[in-house]
Design a protein around this motif. Structure first.
Motif, PDB file in Angstrom:
ATOM      1  N   UNK A  70       0.820  -1.219   0.000  1.00  0.00           N
ATOM      2  CA  UNK A  70       0.000   0.000   0.000  1.00  0.00           C
ATOM      3  C   UNK A  70       0.848   1.261   0.000  1.00  0.00           C
ATOM      4  N   UNK A  71       2.152   1.123   0.099  1.00  0.00           N
ATOM      5  CA  UNK A  71       3.038   2.280  -0.004  1.00  0.00           C
ATOM      6  C   UNK A  71       3.020   2.788  -1.453  1.00  0.00           C
ATOM      7  N   UNK A  72       3.504   4.022  -1.695  1.00  0.00           N
ATOM      8  CA  UNK A  72       3.508   4.547  -3.060  1.00  0.00           C
ATOM      9  C   UNK A  72       4.240   3.626  -4.028  1.00  0.00           C
ATOM     10  N   UNK A  73       3.789   3.597  -5.246  1.00  0.00           N
ATOM     11  CA  UNK A  73       4.359   2.694  -6.243  1.00  0.00           C
ATOM     12  C   UNK A  73       5.858   2.900  -6.424  1.00  0.00           C
ATOM     13  N   UNK A  74       6.324   4.144  -6.271  1.00  0.00           N
ATOM     14  CA  UNK A  74       7.744   4.439  -6.493  1.00  0.00           C
ATOM     15  C   UNK A  74       8.611   4.094  -5.291  1.00  0.00           C
ATOM     16  N   UNK A  75       8.018   3.746  -4.180  1.00  0.00           N
ATOM     17  CA  UNK A  75       8.778   3.462  -2.960  1.00  0.00           C
ATOM     18  C   UNK A  75       9.734   2.294  -3.205  1.00  0.00           C
ATOM     19  N   UNK A  76      11.009   2.510  -2.905  1.00  0.00           N
ATOM     20  CA  UNK A  76      12.014   1.463  -3.063  1.00  0.00           C
ATOM     21  C   UNK A  76      11.988   0.543  -1.847  1.00  0.00           C
ATOM     22  N   UNK A  77      12.090  -0.750  -2.093  1.00  0.00           N
ATOM     23  CA  UNK A  77      12.016  -1.745  -1.032  1.00  0.00           C
ATOM     24  C   UNK A  77      13.364  -2.447  -0.903  1.00  0.00           C
ATOM     25  N   UNK A  78      13.872  -2.478   0.321  1.00  0.00           N
ATOM     26  CA  UNK A  78      15.169  -3.073   0.608  1.00  0.00           C
ATOM     27  C   UNK A  78      14.975  -4.245   1.569  1.00  0.00           C
ATOM     28  N   UNK A  79      15.254  -5.474   1.131  1.00  0.00           N
ATOM     29  CA  UNK A  79      15.027  -6.654   1.973  1.00  0.00           C
ATOM     30  C   UNK A  79      16.223  -6.938   2.883  1.00  0.00           C
ATOM     31  N   UNK A  80      16.041  -7.888   3.802  1.00  0.00           N
ATOM     32  CA  UNK A  80      17.134  -8.286   4.684  1.00  0.00           C
ATOM     33  C   UNK A  80      18.121  -9.213   3.985  1.00  0.00           C
ATOM     34  N   UNK A  81      17.678  -9.893   2.931  1.00  0.00           N
ATOM     35  CA  UNK A  81      18.540 -10.848   2.224  1.00  0.00           C
ATOM     36  C   UNK A  81      18.237 -10.828   0.732  1.00  0.00           C
ATOM     37  N   UNK A  82      19.243 -11.197  -0.034  1.00  0.00           N
ATOM     38  CA  UNK A  82      19.011 -11.631  -1.406  1.00  0.00           C
ATOM     39  C   UNK A  82      20.157 -12.561  -1.771  1.00  0.00           C
ATOM     40  N   UNK A  83      19.825 -13.708  -2.312  1.00  0.00           N
ATOM     41  CA  UNK A  83      20.818 -14.748  -2.560  1.00  0.00           C
ATOM     42  C   UNK A  83      21.318 -14.734  -3.999  1.00  0.00           C
ATOM     43  N   UNK A  84      20.880 -13.745  -4.772  1.00  0.00           N
ATOM     44  CA  UNK A  84      21.314 -13.637  -6.168  1.00  0.00           C
ATOM     45  C   UNK A  84      22.087 -12.363  -6.431  1.00  0.00           C
ATOM     46  N   UNK A  85      22.256 -11.527  -5.408  1.00  0.00           N
ATOM     47  CA  UNK A  85      22.997 -10.287  -5.579  1.00  0.00           C
ATOM     48  C   UNK A  85      22.150  -9.115  -6.027  1.00  0.00           C
ATOM     49  N   UNK A  86      20.830  -9.277  -6.073  1.00  0.00           N
ATOM     50  CA  UNK A  86      19.940  -8.167  -6.426  1.00  0.00           C
ATOM     51  C   UNK A  86      19.775  -7.292  -5.188  1.00  0.00           C
ATOM     52  N   UNK A  87      19.838  -5.996  -5.361  1.00  0.00           N
ATOM     53  CA  UNK A  87      19.954  -5.112  -4.207  1.00  0.00           C
ATOM     54  C   UNK A  87      18.678  -4.380  -3.814  1.00  0.00           C
ATOM     55  N   UNK A  88      17.757  -4.174  -4.729  1.00  0.00           N
ATOM     56  CA  UNK A  88      16.603  -3.326  -4.426  1.00  0.00           C
ATOM     57  C   UNK A  88      15.466  -3.638  -5.391  1.00  0.00           C
ATOM     58  N   UNK A  89      14.260  -3.407  -4.940  1.00  0.00           N
ATOM     59  CA  UNK A  89      13.089  -3.514  -5.801  1.00  0.00           C
ATOM     60  C   UNK A  89      12.187  -2.328  -5.487  1.00  0.00           C
ATOM     61  N   UNK A  90      10.950  -2.364  -5.958  1.00  0.00           N
ATOM     62  CA  UNK A  90      10.010  -1.270  -5.687  1.00  0.00           C
ATOM     63  C   UNK A  90       8.619  -1.849  -5.445  1.00  0.00           C
ATOM     64  N   UNK A  91       7.767  -1.034  -4.871  1.00  0.00           N
ATOM     65  CA  UNK A  91       6.393  -1.451  -4.644  1.00  0.00           C
ATOM     66  C   UNK A  91       5.724  -1.811  -5.968  1.00  0.00           C
ATOM     67  N   UNK A  92       5.940  -0.978  -6.982  1.00  0.00           N
ATOM     68  CA  UNK A  92       5.308  -1.236  -8.282  1.00  0.00           C
ATOM     69  C   UNK A  92       5.749  -2.580  -8.859  1.00  0.00           C
ATOM     70  N   UNK A  93       7.047  -2.879  -8.768  1.00  0.00           N
ATOM     71  CA  UNK A  93       7.552  -4.144  -9.289  1.00  0.00           C
ATOM     72  C   UNK A  93       6.948  -5.334  -8.560  1.00  0.00           C
ATOM     73  N   UNK A  94       6.929  -5.258  -7.231  1.00  0.00           N
ATOM     74  CA  UNK A  94       6.444  -6.406  -6.462  1.00  0.00           C
ATOM     75  C   UNK A  94       4.933  -6.583  -6.605  1.00  0.00           C
ATOM     76  N   UNK A  95       4.186  -5.487  -6.739  1.00  0.00           N
ATOM     77  CA  UNK A  95       2.749  -5.612  -7.000  1.00  0.00           C
ATOM     78  C   UNK A  95       2.502  -6.407  -8.284  1.00  0.00           C
ATOM     79  N   UNK A  96       3.365  -6.195  -9.258  1.00  0.00           N
ATOM     80  CA  UNK A  96       3.144  -6.792 -10.566  1.00  0.00           C
ATOM     81  C   UNK A  96       3.842  -8.136 -10.746  1.00  0.00           C
ATOM     82  N   UNK A  97       5.078  -8.240 -10.239  1.00  0.00           N
ATOM     83  CA  UNK A  97       5.901  -9.373 -10.634  1.00  0.00           C
ATOM     84  C   UNK A  97       6.197 -10.382  -9.525  1.00  0.00           C
ATOM     85  N   UNK A  98       5.871 -10.070  -8.256  1.00  0.00           N
ATOM     86  CA  UNK A  98       6.184 -11.038  -7.211  1.00  0.00           C
ATOM     87  C   UNK A  98       5.359 -12.305  -7.422  1.00  0.00           C
TER      88      UNK A  98
END
Length: 355
Positions: free
Chosen positions: A160-188
């Motif tokens: 529910x945060x703004x679509x442009x809000x960048x999301x930073x997780x505690x882990x990523x095992x592939x070396x990806x560093x950041x995503x966004x609300x818009x991306x995860x709404x669509x592609x998670x």
């Protein structure tokens, strides 16, 4: 605002540093990385106010207690966890200030019962722990996890945060560093698109994952905020053979005056090329010339039982030499801060004789 994303390669944990007006927060610090984090804080001129864990981790031990011993920082964790050593128990809606900025606390249980997400004041970034990973999410099969709770947390508090809000997780095992609300709404694939709670629950209940390898150690330790079992005092890890400073690069440095005062029994290794050894800058009295290009082939010329201080013109090549010496098994190694340029600027004695 200062922002840094740091990485622990053993547990694939991201630690986040946020700083403003000389004050800082650290999110999800790792016990073994505390010297690195402290060095960065020092170099950036930041005072650590608080460490914040997003949840009780099962794959690494938090650096919260260790940083409190070193920096006097507060330890913040979800009140629901009831962990020993927490100085600031957090609840949904709390605010954590640093400088002129602040984070807002959102309860996002489901991965564990004590998961929190930290949202920057302008909602431009959020730190989601394991509640929402990049194209994924944390498992829900231990520490009072619940797929139903996690589905609700992510959809009500994060997506529910703004679509442009960048999301930073505690882990990523592939070396990806950041995503966004818009991306995860669509592609998670677990929580985005048209996935409903039935889809999600069915998926999570059939993951059949093995428990994290360090779970039996990490969870009890993190319920003490990282304090060693039995309340053991923190052993000093700063080398005691000289007054040294750890740089963010991981290299220990010695100041010129400290080397002058304490260096009578040290091995001084000058890693410049031969012509530089006798140029106008000169070299330190008693220094041994071993050019960096020859260092790995001449290690047998050095005494592994005596401290080694590496020297070059500015401190750059000698920093590399320090790393090489450490990797080669030398246990007492330091770099001369600022090299010969700094040594001469401070008016300290030099020699000009040939090799």
């Amino acid at each position: 605002m200062i922002f840094r994303q740091l990485f622990d390669p053993v547990s694939s944990t991201y630690t986040y540093l946020l700083g403003d007006s000389g004050e800082a927060l650290l999110i999800d610090p790792v016990y073994e990385q505390v010297p690195r984090d402290q060095a960065l804080l020092q170099e950036l001129g930041l005072w650590l106010l608080t460490t914040l864990d997003t949840h009780v981790h099962a794959d690494h031990v938090t650096g919260a207690w260790r940083l409190r011993q070193r920096c006097g920082s507060q330890i913040a964790l979800a009140a629901a966890v009831d962990a020993e050593g927490v100085t600031r128990p957090l609840r949904h809606g709390d605010r954590i200030d640093f400088g002129t900025r602040h984070l807002n606390v959102r309860a996002t249980p489901g991965h564990t019962s004590g998961c929190l997400t930290y949202v920057l004041d302008d909602e431009s970034m959020a730190f989601t722990g394991d509640s929402l990973l990049i194209r994924g999410c944390g498992r829900t099969d231990f520490q009072e996890g619940s797929p139903q709770q996690l589905f609700a947390s992510v959809h009500e508090q994060i997506l529910t945060l703004p679509a442009h809000c960048l999301l930073y997780p505690a882990h990523d095992y592939r070396g990806i560093t950041v995503t966004s609300v818009a991306e995860e709404r669509r592609f998670n694939p677990r929580l985005g698109g048209d996935v409903d709670i039935g889809d999600f629950t069915g998926h999570m209940n059939n993951l059949n994952l093995p428990h994290p390898k360090l779970m039996a150690v990490a969870v009890p330790a993190n319920l003490r905020c990282g304090q060693p079992e039995g309340g053991a005092a923190l052993a000093t890890e700063t080398p005691d053979w000289a007054p040294l400073t750890l740089r963010f690069s991981g290299v220990w440095e010695i100041e010129p005056m400290a080397l002058l005062e304490h260096g009578a029994t040290f091995q001084i290794v000058d890693v410049r090329e031969a012509p530089e050894f006798i140029d106008r800058l000169g070299h330190l009295p008693g220094a041994k010339l071993v050019p960096l290009s020859q260092l790995t082939g001449r290690l047998d010329e050095l005494d592994r039982e005596r401290p080694v201080v590496a020297v070059c013109r500015s401190g750059v090549r000698s920093a590399q030499a320090s790393v090489l010496l450490t990797k080669a098994g030398f246990g007492q190694v330091a770099n001369l801060a600022g090299g010969m340029l700094r040594w001469r600027t401070e008016g300290l004695p030099v020699a000009l004789d040939a090799v």
